[in-house]
Every structure is written in C-alpha cells, then in structure tokens.
Design an enzyme around this catalytic site. Structure first.
Site, PDB file in Angstrom:
ATOM      1  N   ARG A 308       0.833  -1.228   0.000  1.00  0.00           N
ATOM      2  CA  ARG A 308       0.000   0.000   0.000  1.00  0.00           C
ATOM      3  C   ARG A 308       0.859   1.266   0.000  1.00  0.00           C
ATOM      4  O   ARG A 308       0.665   2.177   0.823  1.00  0.00           O
ATOM      5  CB  ARG A 308      -0.941  -0.025   1.203  1.00  0.00           C
ATOM      6  CG  ARG A 308      -1.762  -1.297   1.210  1.00  0.00           C
ATOM      7  CD  ARG A 308      -2.605  -1.508   2.413  1.00  0.00           C
ATOM      8  NE  ARG A 308      -3.134  -2.872   2.403  1.00  0.00           N
ATOM      9  CZ  ARG A 308      -3.785  -3.451   3.391  1.00  0.00           C
ATOM     10  NH1 ARG A 308      -4.031  -2.784   4.494  1.00  0.00           N
ATOM     11  NH2 ARG A 308      -4.215  -4.687   3.302  1.00  0.00           N
ATOM     12  N   LYS A 376       1.816 -20.042  10.731  1.00  0.00           N
ATOM     13  CA  LYS A 376       1.519 -21.425  10.356  1.00  0.00           C
ATOM     14  C   LYS A 376       2.546 -21.947   9.354  1.00  0.00           C
ATOM     15  O   LYS A 376       2.935 -23.114   9.386  1.00  0.00           O
ATOM     16  CB  LYS A 376       0.110 -21.515   9.764  1.00  0.00           C
ATOM     17  CG  LYS A 376      -0.992 -21.286  10.788  1.00  0.00           C
ATOM     18  CD  LYS A 376      -2.375 -21.577  10.220  1.00  0.00           C
ATOM     19  CE  LYS A 376      -3.418 -21.563  11.320  1.00  0.00           C
ATOM     20  NZ  LYS A 376      -4.766 -21.882  10.823  1.00  0.00           N
ATOM     21  N   ASP A 494     -53.747  -7.729  12.631  1.00  0.00           N
ATOM     22  CA  ASP A 494     -52.987  -6.973  13.617  1.00  0.00           C
ATOM     23  C   ASP A 494     -52.584  -5.653  12.934  1.00  0.00           C
ATOM     24  O   ASP A 494     -52.584  -5.562  11.699  1.00  0.00           O
ATOM     25  CB  ASP A 494     -51.763  -7.804  14.021  1.00  0.00           C
ATOM     26  CG  ASP A 494     -50.784  -7.009  14.839  1.00  0.00           C
ATOM     27  OD1 ASP A 494     -51.205  -6.407  15.832  1.00  0.00           O
ATOM     28  OD2 ASP A 494     -49.594  -6.986  14.474  1.00  0.00           O
TER      29      ASP A 494
END
Ligand code: GDG
Length: 725
Positions: A308, A376, A494
């Site tokens: 970036r 990992k 209702d």
C-alpha cells in the site's frame, strides 16, 4: 455436472505483465484448487492489478484471462481504483477492523467510489452467474457486494469471508458508513470468520446498529437468514511439503547456513503494515540486545514486503522502520556482525521456506491480525531441527497454535525475556512443542478450510423469501375463489408490524396515505368483514382507524367496538387486574436501570418497551425480566411475553386467539377467515384450529402460521391483490 463456484475477490490471483500472464500461488488459489475433483467448476472475478485504459487492450486481456486462467477481470479507472482501494478500503475500513481508530481517514467521495465499484463487481457476477451457482465473496473491500447480489439475483447462494478481525462495536461504530457496511454483509447466506471473537463482535454490532436480534449461529434479515460460522484459514500444506522435499530447497538452505555461519537466527516475515507491530518489535529487540551477553551471536532477519505504498501512513511507517533499524544497527553492530538484516522486498517461495527452516525462532508479533499465515507457514517448515514460534496473543493464529510462546506485543520487556528463554530451550523440548502444532497445521490446511466453508454454504437453508412467495399462492387461490363466488370472508388483522411498519415512537405509527387508501377499499368491499385486533388501547385504535367500518378489538381482546358503533364493550368483566399493582415496581426497576426503556401502563396490561435502549443491553435485560416475572407469577392468571422490543404482562384471559374465536362463533356465516400478525401475541390466533382459517405471519421469525410474507409492505401488496385488484 460440476457445480459452478464463483470466487470474487478484490484482486485476481494473476499478474499481467505485457503479454505474459502468471497465476499467483497464494493460499486462496491453493485452497480452491484442492476442492474435490470434478465437483466444481471454479471461476474468479476480480481486479487484474492495473488500470489498462485502452479498450482494445482490455478486450485482449479479458479474452486471455478467461481462456487461460478462468479469470474474469473487473476493469477500474485509475482514480476510481485509488479512491476505492487506497481510500475507502485501506484508509477507513482497514484501520477500524484492526482497532486503530486513530488511523481512520474518511472522505465522502471515497464512499461514492466504494459503492460504485461494488456495483461494478455485482454487475460482473450477474453477467457470469447462472441460477443456483455458488458465489464466494472475499474480504472488506467488497462488504456491500452480498446485499447488492442478493437483491439482484436471490437464487444465488452467496458466501462472504472476512479475512481480518471484526472489532468491538465501540470501534466499528466510528465508521461513518457503519450501518451500510454491516447491512451489505448480511446479504450473504453465510458469513465466515477466522475466530469466535470476531463473530461475537459482528453479532453485537448488527444488533446494536440495526436492531436485529441475533443468534451466534444465524441472523434473520430482510427475507432470508444469514448463517454464521468459524473457519480458521490454513496454509497450502502440500506445496510446503513438496518444496521441503526439493533439491532446490536443500541447496538454498545450505547457502543461507554458510552465509549466517555461527549465528542464531530470528526471522520475521510480513507485509509492511502498521498492524504487524514492526516498531514495537524493534523496541523489544533493543531491550534484548541491551541485555544480551553475545551480541555477535544473533541475527534478526526482517523480510518486509512493500505494501500500500500510495498511502501516507504506510510511507511514514517505512521511513520510521528504516530509521529505527539503522539506529539499532549503529548501536549494536560490531566488526563481526550487524544484528538486523532488513529486506524491504519480496523473496522467492523456496527461499522463504529455506529461511523458515533454518531459523531458530520466528518472531511474529502483530498488534492485531485476523489469522497470520506466516506463523503457520513457519511451523510447516520445522520438519527437521525444529525452531520455536514466539507469537502475538492478538493474532487469530494464537487460538490454534497452542504450543507457541504467546506474548503481548506491547510489552517489549516481556518479549525480550521470552526471546532469551526461547533461545536457551534444548532441542528435545523444541521438538515436543512444535510437532503437535505441525500436525494440526498440515491437516487443517487451506483446502480443508475452503471445503468446510463451501460444504456449509451449500447445505444452508434455501432462500426463505422465495419459499414464502411460492407458498402464498394457495392463499391467493382460496380467497380469489371466495371473492368470485360472493362468499362472506372475515379478516383479522394486527396493526403494528403487520399493516403498518413499526416506528421508534409508537405514537407516530399513524396510517399513511397509501394505507388509508387500502383500508378504505377494504371497507367498501362487499361480503368482507374486517377486524383490527391489536394490543393498543381503545383511544389509539379509535384515533388511527375509527373512521373505517371495521370491528376494533383493543388490548389483546379486553374490549371490542362493533362496526358502526361508538361504544366499547368490555369482554374482560370477570378478569382481575390486582396483580398490576404488585408487579409495577419490578418493571419500574427495569425502566430505571435500562436507559432508553419506558413503561406503558394500560388498563389490562403493563408493557416495558426497550426499542430506544441499547439493543444488546435491552434484549439482555428483557430476557432477565421475562424470567424474573415468569418465576414470580407462575400461579397467577397472567401471561408474560417477550415480544418485539418489549416485555408485556397481560391477563391470561385476554388473548387474541380467544377474541377471534368469539367473533367466529357469534358470526358463524363466514365461509373463509384469514388472520395475520407479526408478533408473538399473534401466535394465539395462529393456533386456532379451524377449517378454512388462513394464517399469515408477517416477518421472518419462527411461527405456527401456515403462510408467511416478509414485511408489512409485502402484506399490503398481498391484500391489495386479493381484494382490490
Ligand atoms: C490477511 C490478514 C490473514 C510474505 N512475504 C513474502 C511472502 N509472504 C506471504 C506469506 C503469507 C502472506 O504473504 C501473508 O499472509 P498473512 O496471513 O501473514 O497476512 P496478510 O497479508 O495481512 O493477510 C491475515 C490472511 O489475510 C488470510 O486470511 O491471515 O490476518 O491480514 O502467506 O508467506 N511470500 C513470499 N515471499 C515473501 O517475501 N513468497
């Protein structure tokens, strides 16, 4: 026939250079290549990595990418790409997802570009996909895509995976577009996170921002359910195993060994990003070197891949890191050694493996990280002569890598101490620590990750809204026949949440002009008797609906006003309300301790409303209140209900079901009856077992009603079609 799986990510897994297209070998590619053979046809949609302004070049690249790699490019203009990627995605969402509101920058124009790029991606998916295809959307650059896709093509199965953390609500709410972003994600049929904490924060954020009651397993949303799950991403295990077996690897490891002869090696690999804790790590290295007995015997290798570089904060970080490393090398270098070996660039994969394999320690100390694959990958490379992993407890990987030395990256003195201890650990103990973790990392790899997400995505419930649509046809047919034959029909409706959308302030839920027009038409319909049956007071019902020739039933059946009458008749003469006085102080206590909540006292009930309270806290207090009242009043003739954003205590004798049954008995000439409602209090109507009683739930929650529509607007549309069409 293989099922089509469309993988959508910001970047296509390819590099386009002049006429050459090379496929990159990231974890995602490996994960999807490892799906069971013949079962899926995989396509990729994403940005090809550069602007390519000329149309002819775009066409040529698109053709090549599609034919050679199964990749469909989304072309973006330079300005658009910068505002979308560097601006909105990486300068506003990324810092918040990583708990760094101080880095948040925001420009309204970025939002326009973020929306339009998500729209361009949507169009590309729609152009590519067929009914029933699986679409897997990746990461924070495409948070709006799931909802845009769901609206445009409800039959697609849409998965969304967030590769970063999801932060606490208090952090996420700083984003000026917080609501739109989470609502965008909720378009997915399934959302995956690396860790439970992220999922929990997401649920809490949805509940508090959107007022939707969430479960940890799923969230009911607009017409469908979004399932949630934890899928910790893994590495490309077979690729590591193959590389460790290769001649080239052994050769490179030998070369590196002789280049660093006699040194203990500590390695750190990452993108140059402020979340990775590089400056804090340099503090810890300073502390360590200050106390080290043999400064010459240790070397820190930093591989920091440029990242970036168009963003100011990242440029500043590079400067600070370079300057701090220069300073430390100046401070601790001898004629035999310079302690920090810094590479600001990317190294080939085989070199990365050789470096991991040779290192005594990997120092992986992000301030926060969704998962962190480097940790990992390092473990995967410890087949012989195992090294040790020092890992930040704030990386998602820390939950899985149980034998790592976990550290708080902000505590540089503690990191320095752990480093000293780890370097002193005998080989046998290192082996005992690493091997069980290696087993886990190699077994639950990227392929396993992708397979489990996709299997779950496929087996989720089918789209509820579409099912409801198919179902409701039966209602249309039955009512249509009755209308055509001039039979008498009863409607029991209702009001709040059924005929009319719910308002934050109940007083404001007056009928709008469209509803008034519909009610007038219902009133003029021959052979149709309308009853509005509500929990509201007589005064409210008269004010809202008094002008129509309807039967009004107030307070859940406590009183009734027949069509054309002015007087209300009490149906609750035998009912005692003595319990109100006793219970009121308890409800008042909840009103006091739950800011934003409010008590409404009616003749036949007491209601505690929490619509204006913090939604998560309100729901929690509501559960508590329901339990407390239920336990206390087990033998009272009352009902305690936790309805929509309220807890209501009513006399058990007053209920909508009983009131409907009474009307039906008194007027046994109705040939068809339909009742509709949205809340728990309406379930007593749905439980009535009567032939030809059509029951409709408005909303997505579980119900005993036979039919369902998703919201009041759909219900009004249905009524319009049935009676005024
Ligand atoms: C995001 C999340 C989450 C680095 N240097 C070189 C190189 N790399 C490779 C590593 C690793 C990858 O880059 C970095 O992955 P991470 O997972 O560590 O971090 P992010 O880039 O921030 O990734 C993260 C991940 O998504 C997946 O969901 O784990 O939390 O932030 O694979 O090996 N590879 C090569 N040379 C280098 O110099 N060949």
């Amino acid at each position: 026939m293989p099922q089509t799986l469309i993988n959508v990510s910001n970047r296509l897994p390819v590099t386009v250079e002049d006429d050459r297209i090379t496929k990159s070998s990231g974890g995602l590619v490996a994960a999807l290549e490892g799906l069971p053979e013949g079962q899926y046809q995989t396509k990729w949609i994403g940005w090809p990595g550069a602007a390519f302004p000329e149309e002819s070049r775009r066409l040529e690249i698109a053709r090549k990418l599609t034919e050679e790699q199964g990749c469909i490019p989304v072309f973006l203009g330079q300005e658009e790409a910068t505002a979308f990627y560097e601006g909105f995605s990486n300068s506003s969402i990324w810092p918040l997802l990583h708990y760094l509101p101080n880095y948040l920058r925001y420009e309204p124009a970025w939002w326009d570009h973020y929306q339009s790029v998500n729209r361009i991606f949507t169009d590309k998916v729609i152009e590519t996909a067929q009914d029933g295809d699986l679409v897997w959307v990746h990461d924070y650059q495409l948070m709006l895509l799931p909802a845009m896709l769901k609206a445009a093509a409800p039959s697609l199965r849409i998965g969304f995976f967030l590769h970063t953390p999801f932060p606490a609500y208090e952090i996420f709410r700083c984003h000026p577009r917080r609501r739109e972003l989470v609502a965008g994600m909720l378009g997915a049929d399934r959302i995956g996170f690396h860790a439970f904490g992220y999922l929990r924060h997401f649920c809490s954020t949805v509940q508090r921002l959107l007022g939707i009651e969430t479960e940890l397993t799923h969230i009911p949303t607009d017409g469908h359910t979004t399932a949630l799950g934890i899928y910790p991403i893994g590495i490309n295990a077979p690729k590591f195993e193959r590389t460790l077996d290769s001649k080239e690897f052994r050769q490179r490891r030998k070369e590196f060994r002789s280049a660093h002869e006699g040194k203990r090696l500590v390695v750190s690999v990452e993108r140059m990003d402020y979340t990775k804790g590089i400056l804090h790590r340099l503090e810890a290295i300073d502390d360590f070197l200050a106390g080290a007995e043999q400064v010459d015997a240790i070397r820190f290798i930093f591989v920091s891949v440029p990242s970036r570089e168009g963003i100011e904060e990242y440029q500043q970080l590079v400067e600070e890191v370079e300057s701090r490393i220069g300073q430390l090398n100046g401070k601790y270098a001898t004629l035999l050694n310079s302690p920090i070996h810094f590479i600001h660039g990317s190294i080939p994969f085989v070199d990365l493996c050789a470096l991991y394999a040779l290192a005594d320690i990997a120092l992986v100390t992000p301030l926060i990280d969704g998962m962190n694959l480097v940790a990992k990958e390092f473990i995967a490379c410890q087949r012989e002569n195992p090294g040790l992993l020092i890992l930040s407890e704030f990386a998602g990987a820390a939950e899985e890598l149980f034998n790592a030395f976990l550290v708080n990256p902000y505590d540089s003195a503690a990191v320095a101490t752990i480093l000293t201890d780890a370097l002193a650990l005998p080989i046998e103990e290192r082996r005992n620590r690493i091997l069980p973790m290696r087993e886990r990392v190699m077994r639950y790899d990227a392929q396993h990750w992708a397979r489990s997400f996709i299997d779950d995505l496929k087996s989720g419930p089918v789209n509820d809204a579409r099912m409801a649509e198919a179902d409701i046809q039966e209602v249309r047919e039955q009512i249509g026949e009755a209308v055509a034959a001039g039979r008498r029909i009863a409607l029991f409706l209702d009001y709040d949440g059924t005929l009319r959308e719910i308002e934050l302030e109940p007083r404001k839920a007056t009928p709008n002009p469209a509803i008034k027009a519909l009610l007038s038409k219902l009133g003029q319909q021959p052979n149709l008797d309308v009853t509005v049956i509500s929990g509201r007071s007589e005064e409210d019902l008269e004010a809202f609906l008094g002008v129509y020739p309807f039967r009004l039933i107030a307070e859940h059946g406590a009183t009734v006003r027949e069509p054309g009458q002015k007087e209300w008749e009490r149906l609750d003469r035998d009912i005692s309300y003595a319990w109100k006085e006793e219970l009121l102080p308890i409800l008042r206590h909840y009103e006091q301790v739950t800011p934003g909540s409010k008590i409404e006292e009616k003749r036949s009930s007491i209601v505690w409303h929490y619509r204006r309270a913090d939604q998560e806290f309100g729901a929690w207090k509501a559960n508590q209140l329901t339990e407390e009242l239920s336990a206390l009043t087990a033998n009272y003739p009352i009902k305690v209900r936790h309805g929509k954003k309220m807890v209501e205590v009513t006399a058990a004798g007053n209920n909508k079901g009983a009131a409907v049954a009474r009307v039906l008995e008194q007027h046994d000439h109705y040939e068809v009856a339909l009742c509709a409602g949205d809340d728990l209090t309406d379930e007593s109507m749905f439980e009535l077992s009567r032939l030809r009683l059509l029951t409709i739930k408005v909303g997505i929650e579980p119900t005993k009603a036979r039919f369902r529509v998703k919201d009041p607007a759909s219900f009004r549309q249905l009524l319009t079609g049935l009676f005024t069409g």
